[in-house]
Design a protein around this motif. Structure first.
Motif, PDB file in Angstrom:
ATOM      1  N   ALA A 248       0.795  -1.226   0.000  1.00 49.08           N
ATOM      2  CA  ALA A 248       0.000   0.000   0.000  1.00 49.08           C
ATOM      3  C   ALA A 248       0.827   1.276   0.000  1.00 49.08           C
ATOM      4  CB  ALA A 248      -0.953   0.005   1.196  1.00 49.08           C
ATOM      5  N   GLY A 249       1.989   1.294   0.600  1.00 49.22           N
ATOM      6  CA  GLY A 249       2.790   2.516   0.634  1.00 49.22           C
ATOM      7  C   GLY A 249       2.133   3.642   1.405  1.00 49.22           C
ATOM      8  N   TRP A 250       1.778   3.355   2.668  1.00 48.24           N
ATOM      9  CA  TRP A 250       1.087   4.341   3.487  1.00 48.24           C
ATOM     10  C   TRP A 250       1.982   5.515   3.893  1.00 48.24           C
ATOM     11  CZ3 TRP A 250      -3.894   3.660   3.305  1.00 48.24           C
ATOM     12  CH2 TRP A 250      -4.429   2.368   3.220  1.00 48.24           C
ATOM     13  N   GLY A 251       3.292   5.385   3.702  1.00 51.89           N
ATOM     14  CA  GLY A 251       4.220   6.408   4.189  1.00 51.89           C
ATOM     15  C   GLY A 251       3.991   7.781   3.591  1.00 51.89           C
ATOM     16  N   MET A 252       3.432   7.848   2.380  1.00 49.95           N
ATOM     17  CA  MET A 252       3.220   9.138   1.726  1.00 49.95           C
ATOM     18  C   MET A 252       1.961   9.848   2.208  1.00 49.95           C
ATOM     19  SD  MET A 252       5.759   9.722  -0.197  1.00 49.95           S
ATOM     20  CE  MET A 252       5.122  11.082  -1.164  1.00 49.95           C
ATOM     21  N   MET A 253       1.110   9.136   2.926  1.00 48.61           N
ATOM     22  CA  MET A 253      -0.178   9.722   3.308  1.00 48.61           C
ATOM     23  C   MET A 253      -0.013  10.965   4.181  1.00 48.61           C
ATOM     24  SD  MET A 253      -2.657   7.919   1.930  1.00 48.61           S
ATOM     25  CE  MET A 253      -4.145   7.967   2.917  1.00 48.61           C
ATOM     26  N   MET A 254       0.873  10.915   5.166  1.00 45.57           N
ATOM     27  CA  MET A 254       1.016  12.032   6.100  1.00 45.57           C
ATOM     28  C   MET A 254       1.538  13.296   5.418  1.00 45.57           C
ATOM     29  SD  MET A 254       0.496  12.941   9.246  1.00 45.57           S
ATOM     30  CE  MET A 254       0.483  11.420  10.231  1.00 45.57           C
ATOM     31  N   PRO A 255       2.704  13.251   4.722  1.00 38.85           N
ATOM     32  CA  PRO A 255       3.191  14.501   4.125  1.00 38.85           C
ATOM     33  C   PRO A 255       2.302  15.013   3.004  1.00 38.85           C
ATOM     34  CG  PRO A 255       4.575  12.639   3.497  1.00 38.85           C
ATOM     35  CD  PRO A 255       3.668  12.149   4.564  1.00 38.85           C
ATOM     36  N   ILE A 256       1.784  14.115   2.165  1.00 38.59           N
ATOM     37  CA  ILE A 256       0.933  14.561   1.066  1.00 38.59           C
ATOM     38  C   ILE A 256      -0.403  15.062   1.599  1.00 38.59           C
ATOM     39  CG2 ILE A 256      -0.267  13.841  -1.029  1.00 38.59           C
ATOM     40  CD1 ILE A 256       2.736  14.180  -1.349  1.00 38.59           C
ATOM     41  N   GLY A 257      -0.926  14.402   2.646  1.00 39.65           N
ATOM     42  CA  GLY A 257      -2.154  14.882   3.259  1.00 39.65           C
ATOM     43  C   GLY A 257      -1.996  16.274   3.845  1.00 39.65           C
ATOM     44  N   ALA A 258      -0.874  16.508   4.523  1.00 37.37           N
ATOM     45  CA  ALA A 258      -0.605  17.839   5.087  1.00 37.37           C
ATOM     46  C   ALA A 258      -0.491  18.884   3.982  1.00 37.37           C
ATOM     47  CB  ALA A 258       0.676  17.797   5.922  1.00 37.37           C
ATOM     48  N   LEU A 259       0.187  18.521   2.891  1.00 42.75           N
ATOM     49  CA  LEU A 259       0.315  19.441   1.758  1.00 42.75           C
ATOM     50  C   LEU A 259      -1.054  19.742   1.159  1.00 42.75           C
ATOM     51  CD1 LEU A 259       1.955  21.013  -0.326  1.00 42.75           C
ATOM     52  CD2 LEU A 259       2.231  18.869  -1.607  1.00 42.75           C
ATOM     53  N   SER A 260      -1.885  18.720   1.032  1.00 42.30           N
ATOM     54  CA  SER A 260      -3.216  18.907   0.467  1.00 42.30           C
ATOM     55  C   SER A 260      -4.041  19.885   1.299  1.00 42.30           C
ATOM     56  CB  SER A 260      -3.932  17.554   0.381  1.00 42.30           C
ATOM     57  OG  SER A 260      -5.215  17.690  -0.191  1.00 42.30           O
ATOM     58  N   ILE A 261      -3.995  19.742   2.609  1.00 44.97           N
ATOM     59  CA  ILE A 261      -4.737  20.642   3.496  1.00 44.97           C
ATOM     60  C   ILE A 261      -4.202  22.067   3.391  1.00 44.97           C
ATOM     61  CG2 ILE A 261      -5.249  21.166   5.909  1.00 44.97           C
ATOM     62  CD1 ILE A 261      -5.226  18.118   6.409  1.00 44.97           C
ATOM     63  N   ALA A 262      -2.880  22.207   3.384  1.00 41.51           N
ATOM     64  CA  ALA A 262      -2.272  23.538   3.290  1.00 41.51           C
ATOM     65  C   ALA A 262      -2.663  24.227   1.982  1.00 41.51           C
ATOM     66  CB  ALA A 262      -0.754  23.423   3.395  1.00 41.51           C
ATOM     67  N   LEU A 263      -2.637  23.478   0.879  1.00 45.01           N
ATOM     68  CA  LEU A 263      -3.017  24.049  -0.412  1.00 45.01           C
ATOM     69  C   LEU A 263      -4.483  24.456  -0.419  1.00 45.01           C
ATOM     70  CD1 LEU A 263      -1.127  21.589  -2.772  1.00 45.01           C
ATOM     71  CD2 LEU A 263      -0.633  24.026  -2.482  1.00 45.01           C
ATOM     72  N   CYS A 264      -5.322  23.675   0.226  1.00 48.17           N
ATOM     73  CA  CYS A 264      -6.745  23.997   0.301  1.00 48.17           C
ATOM     74  C   CYS A 264      -6.972  25.296   1.065  1.00 48.17           C
ATOM     75  CB  CYS A 264      -7.497  22.837   0.954  1.00 48.17           C
ATOM     76  SG  CYS A 264      -9.287  23.067   1.022  1.00 48.17           S
ATOM     77  N   VAL A 265      -6.258  25.466   2.173  1.00 42.16           N
ATOM     78  CA  VAL A 265      -6.399  26.681   2.977  1.00 42.16           C
ATOM     79  C   VAL A 265      -5.964  27.911   2.177  1.00 42.16           C
ATOM     80  CG1 VAL A 265      -5.533  27.905   5.014  1.00 42.16           C
ATOM     81  CG2 VAL A 265      -6.174  25.488   5.182  1.00 42.16           C
ATOM     82  N   VAL A 266      -4.819  27.805   1.500  1.00 40.74           N
ATOM     83  CA  VAL A 266      -4.319  28.940   0.719  1.00 40.74           C
ATOM     84  C   VAL A 266      -5.248  29.216  -0.465  1.00 40.74           C
ATOM     85  CG1 VAL A 266      -2.373  29.796  -0.651  1.00 40.74           C
ATOM     86  CG2 VAL A 266      -1.949  28.481   1.428  1.00 40.74           C
ATOM     87  N   PHE A 267      -5.783  28.156  -1.063  1.00 41.25           N
ATOM     88  CA  PHE A 267      -6.720  28.324  -2.182  1.00 41.25           C
ATOM     89  C   PHE A 267      -7.953  29.109  -1.746  1.00 41.25           C
ATOM     90  CE2 PHE A 267     -10.707  26.517  -3.897  1.00 41.25           C
ATOM     91  CZ  PHE A 267     -10.636  27.037  -5.180  1.00 41.25           C
ATOM     92  N   ILE A 268      -8.534  28.731  -0.622  1.00 48.81           N
ATOM     93  CA  ILE A 268      -9.729  29.431  -0.130  1.00 48.81           C
ATOM     94  C   ILE A 268      -9.413  30.906   0.129  1.00 48.81           C
ATOM     95  CG2 ILE A 268     -11.359  29.594   1.781  1.00 48.81           C
ATOM     96  CD1 ILE A 268     -11.176  26.522   1.998  1.00 48.81           C
ATOM     97  N   ARG A 269      -8.265  31.154   0.735  1.00 51.03           N
ATOM     98  CA  ARG A 269      -7.855  32.542   1.015  1.00 51.03           C
ATOM     99  C   ARG A 269      -7.690  33.333  -0.281  1.00 51.03           C
ATOM    100  NH1 ARG A 269      -2.779  35.067   1.454  1.00 51.03           N
ATOM    101  NH2 ARG A 269      -2.695  36.783   2.972  1.00 51.03           N
ATOM    102  N   GLN A 270      -7.030  32.726  -1.258  1.00 47.47           N
ATOM    103  CA  GLN A 270      -6.804  33.425  -2.516  1.00 47.47           C
ATOM    104  C   GLN A 270      -8.112  33.624  -3.277  1.00 47.47           C
ATOM    105  OE1 GLN A 270      -3.890  34.611  -3.378  1.00 47.47           O
ATOM    106  NE2 GLN A 270      -4.499  35.441  -5.359  1.00 47.47           N
ATOM    107  N   LEU A 271      -8.973  32.623  -3.245  1.00 47.21           N
ATOM    108  CA  LEU A 271     -10.234  32.717  -3.982  1.00 47.21           C
ATOM    109  C   LEU A 271     -11.114  33.832  -3.424  1.00 47.21           C
ATOM    110  CD1 LEU A 271     -11.770  31.297  -6.291  1.00 47.21           C
ATOM    111  CD2 LEU A 271     -12.904  29.907  -4.553  1.00 47.21           C
ATOM    112  N   ARG A 272     -11.149  33.972  -2.111  1.00 45.77           N
ATOM    113  CA  ARG A 272     -11.956  35.026  -1.497  1.00 45.77           C
ATOM    114  C   ARG A 272     -11.510  36.410  -1.931  1.00 45.77           C
ATOM    115  NH1 ARG A 272     -12.369  32.732   4.743  1.00 45.77           N
ATOM    116  NH2 ARG A 272     -14.091  31.258   4.376  1.00 45.77           N
ATOM    117  N   SER A 273     -10.232  36.553  -2.214  1.00 42.91           N
ATOM    118  CA  SER A 273      -9.720  37.871  -2.583  1.00 42.91           C
ATOM    119  C   SER A 273      -9.990  38.211  -4.044  1.00 42.91           C
ATOM    120  CB  SER A 273      -8.212  37.944  -2.316  1.00 42.91           C
ATOM    121  OG  SER A 273      -7.493  37.153  -3.232  1.00 42.91           O
TER     122      SER A 273
END
Length: 290
Positions: A248-273
């Protein structure tokens, strides 16, 4: 001033790019559903790793990206700037992934579907970007720039270093590409597309945004969408692998998941502007038909 030099804007995505985007979404949805329902018939000749990656991609395409292409295209046609900017990211993601489908999956029943989606998404992306740049001029000087720009620059640079580390490691040892070997393809399409096109485009978008260039404002939201969407198949692939009783290669879940959340937060901030400020009647564009 001569009429040829007057910039006329409708504030809406032109009709041709709307229909090309929606058509790409419908075809991609059809192919993804068939891939999910009949994976052995579509991907049965691939390695386990490519089989799982392609099936994960079908899940993301079918459940999220394909519907988004249709929805965002028609919202942009109705004048939604946020949808227009986001549509470019979805189209870029679609062009990226269907390049991999068309060139890396063995010839089979969905070849023409994948080729059609690739062509439609590339032309729609070019048209969407060309048409949104004049509309994005009002964003210059008032939308979020610093954080978004640096997120785009740092993320693209980190992925570039990651791929170069693997590539130079294989070159120095004289070994075949590990990524390519795992998919049984001559070279890694991910490395080629990322290093030649998409990571430089994201990096440039970040630089231009920080410098206040209109192209930075026109592409930043789409770049965030593209990066965010690329994390999703990576997160889904271990689940598919687990269900198919593959490593399964679960090792990538944590860093990629964190990156996904961070990108989502920045996207929402940028979209609102990017929400349009009310224009005075004297500044309203002349209506035209797209």
């Amino acid at each position: 001033m001569p009429q040829d030099h007057v910039q006329v804007s409708s504030g809406r995505l032109p009709r041709i790019w709307t229909w090309l985007s929606a058509s790409a979404g419908v075809l991609a949805f059809t192919g993804s559903v068939l891939g999910i329902l009949q994976p052995a018939a579509i991907y049965g000749r691939e390695t386990d790793l490519l089989f799982n990656a392609a099936l994960a991609q079908d899940v993301v395409n079918g459940l999220l990206v394909s519907p988004l292409l249709v929805i965002l295209a028609f919202l942009a046609r109705r004048g939604s700037m946020g949808s227009w900017l986001s549509l470019a990211g979805c189209l870029g993601f679609t062009a990226y992934n269907y390049s991999i489908y068309a060139f890396s999956i063995q010839f089979g029943p969905l070849f023409l579907v994948w080729t059609a989606v690739l062509g439609l998404s590339v032309f729609a992306l070019a048209g969407t970007l060309a048409s949104v740049v004049p509309e994005a001029a009002h964003l210059v000087g008032r939308t979020a720039t610093g954080l978004t720009g640096w997120v785009l620059i740092v993320t693209s640079a980190l992925f570039t270093l990651l791929w170069l580390n693997e590539i130079f490691g294989d070159l120095l040892t004289g070994a075949p590409s590990r990524s390519a070997s795992s998919w049984n393809v001559p070279t890694s399409p991910v490395h080629v597309l990322d290093l030649a096109f998409f990571l430089p485009a994201v990096f440039t978008s970040g630089v231009l945004l920080i410098r206040g260039h209109v192209w930075g404002h026109a592409t930043a939201v789409g770049s965030l969408v593209f990066l965010g969407l690329t994390t999703l198949p990576i997160l889904v692939t271990p689940i598919i692998s687990y269900l198919r009783e593959s490593p399964a290669g679960w090792g990538m879940m944590m860093p990629i998941g964190a990156l996904s959340i961070a990108l989502c937060v920045v996207f929402i901030r940028q979209l609102r502007s990017t929400r349009r400020q009310p224009r005075s009647p004297s500044m309203e564009p002349v209506p035209v038909h797209g």
